[in-house]
Design an enzyme around this catalytic site. Sequence first.
Site, PDB file in Angstrom:
ATOM      1  N   LYS A  50       1.549  -8.628  -4.748  1.00  0.00           N
ATOM      2  CA  LYS A  50       1.717  -7.554  -3.757  1.00  0.00           C
ATOM      3  C   LYS A  50       2.402  -8.103  -2.507  1.00  0.00           C
ATOM      4  CE  LYS A  50      -2.121  -4.810  -5.546  1.00  0.00           C
ATOM      5  NZ  LYS A  50      -3.496  -4.311  -5.429  1.00  0.00           N
ATOM      6  N   GLN A  94      -9.047  -5.009  -2.361  1.00  0.00           N
ATOM      7  CA  GLN A  94      -8.779  -5.407  -3.743  1.00  0.00           C
ATOM      8  C   GLN A  94     -10.057  -5.359  -4.570  1.00  0.00           C
ATOM      9  OE1 GLN A  94      -5.671  -5.895  -4.885  1.00  0.00           O
ATOM     10  NE2 GLN A  94      -6.397  -6.280  -6.948  1.00  0.00           N
ATOM     11  N   ASP A 117      -4.200   3.169  -1.747  1.00  0.00           N
ATOM     12  CA  ASP A 117      -4.703   3.054  -3.114  1.00  0.00           C
ATOM     13  C   ASP A 117      -5.194   4.402  -3.648  1.00  0.00           C
ATOM     14  OD1 ASP A 117      -4.510   0.629  -4.454  1.00  0.00           O
ATOM     15  OD2 ASP A 117      -6.174  -0.272  -3.361  1.00  0.00           O
TER      16      ASP A 117
HETATM   17  N1  GUN Z   1      -7.719  -4.021  -8.935  1.00  0.00           N
HETATM   18  C1  GUN Z   1      -7.004  -3.755 -10.052  1.00  0.00           C
HETATM   19  N2  GUN Z   1      -6.070  -2.819  -9.776  1.00  0.00           N
HETATM   20  C2  GUN Z   1      -6.202  -2.503  -8.473  1.00  0.00           C
HETATM   21  C3  GUN Z   1      -5.515  -1.605  -7.598  1.00  0.00           C
HETATM   22  O1  GUN Z   1      -4.590  -0.889  -7.971  1.00  0.00           O
HETATM   23  N3  GUN Z   1      -5.948  -1.587  -6.311  1.00  0.00           N
HETATM   24  C4  GUN Z   1      -6.970  -2.339  -5.873  1.00  0.00           C
HETATM   25  N4  GUN Z   1      -7.325  -2.233  -4.594  1.00  0.00           N
HETATM   26  N5  GUN Z   1      -7.634  -3.169  -6.653  1.00  0.00           N
HETATM   27  C5  GUN Z   1      -7.233  -3.245  -7.948  1.00  0.00           C
END
Ligand code: GUN
Length: 278
Positions: A50, A94, A117
């Site tokens: 990211k 996350q 998200d």
């Molecule tokens: N863990 C796995 N996929 C994601 C996601 O798209 N966002 C977040 N915050 N955590 C994740």
Amino acid sequence: MILDGFMVAKKIREEVKNKVELLKQKNIYPKLVAIQIGKNIASEIYLRNKKSACEEVGILFEEMYFDENTKEDEIISTIERLNSDLLVHGILIQSPLPKKFDSNKFFNLVSEEKDVDGFCNINTSKLYHNQDGFKPCTALGVIRLLKEYNIPISGKHVVILGRSNIVGKPLALLFLQEDATVTIIHSKTINKENLIKQADILVSAIGKPQIIKSSMIKKNAVIVDVGINYLNKKIVGDVDFDDVKQESSFITPVPKGIGPMTIAMLLLNVVTSASDKI
Ligand code: GUN
């Protein structure tokens, strides 16, 4: 045919880059803050990806790490401070979090406008009611990839393996919005094999390496693999790609399928959030 998420995501990142340039001309510097709580190797890899995607398109990225023993109040006050920081446009926590924390509580503290998200209660409710709002990035990435390849969704039987709040449930709602007929399969589903065989579009998001085999799918089905698993030190999906490829009409690889699409959708959400400030 391979659904090349890597290539489509690259194209989307170029679009995002241009949008970021326009925002910067208006003195808006899009910024994403990612919070990681407790050590988790997979999360570290996701966050590294990211971060590099943000840097590539010119989005500012800040990572905040809290160790497992951090008091809940400290995390809560950090989220609240970020909510009111005018220079921050996106906040993500996350997942997964250490078990002792209630992840929904944290997700729901992120303000609706910065919840890139799409996990807070207001945004999940908006998704439920077909209203505009931030939507979960993996679900968005799946639909966007199918659309990029002009794959028809309306009227099709979509079978989703996995009922998580992050992928399975929001994806089912997005497919319903596209007029698909949706089945969600989970651990207690009876006669899974029969349902999987009926799928025009099969999406797997269960995290079990290579369990989907060619004998299990309908001929010429569209196969979308959301799984990211480690097998013999290699990253593989939930689908046995080499086996299933011939039997399917379209199939996403792992890696370079849905993973980069998820990140591209996150970047788009951050830019949308920053644009709403104009
Ligand atoms: N863990 C796995 N996929 C994601 C996601 O798209 N966002 C977040 N915050 N955590 C994740």
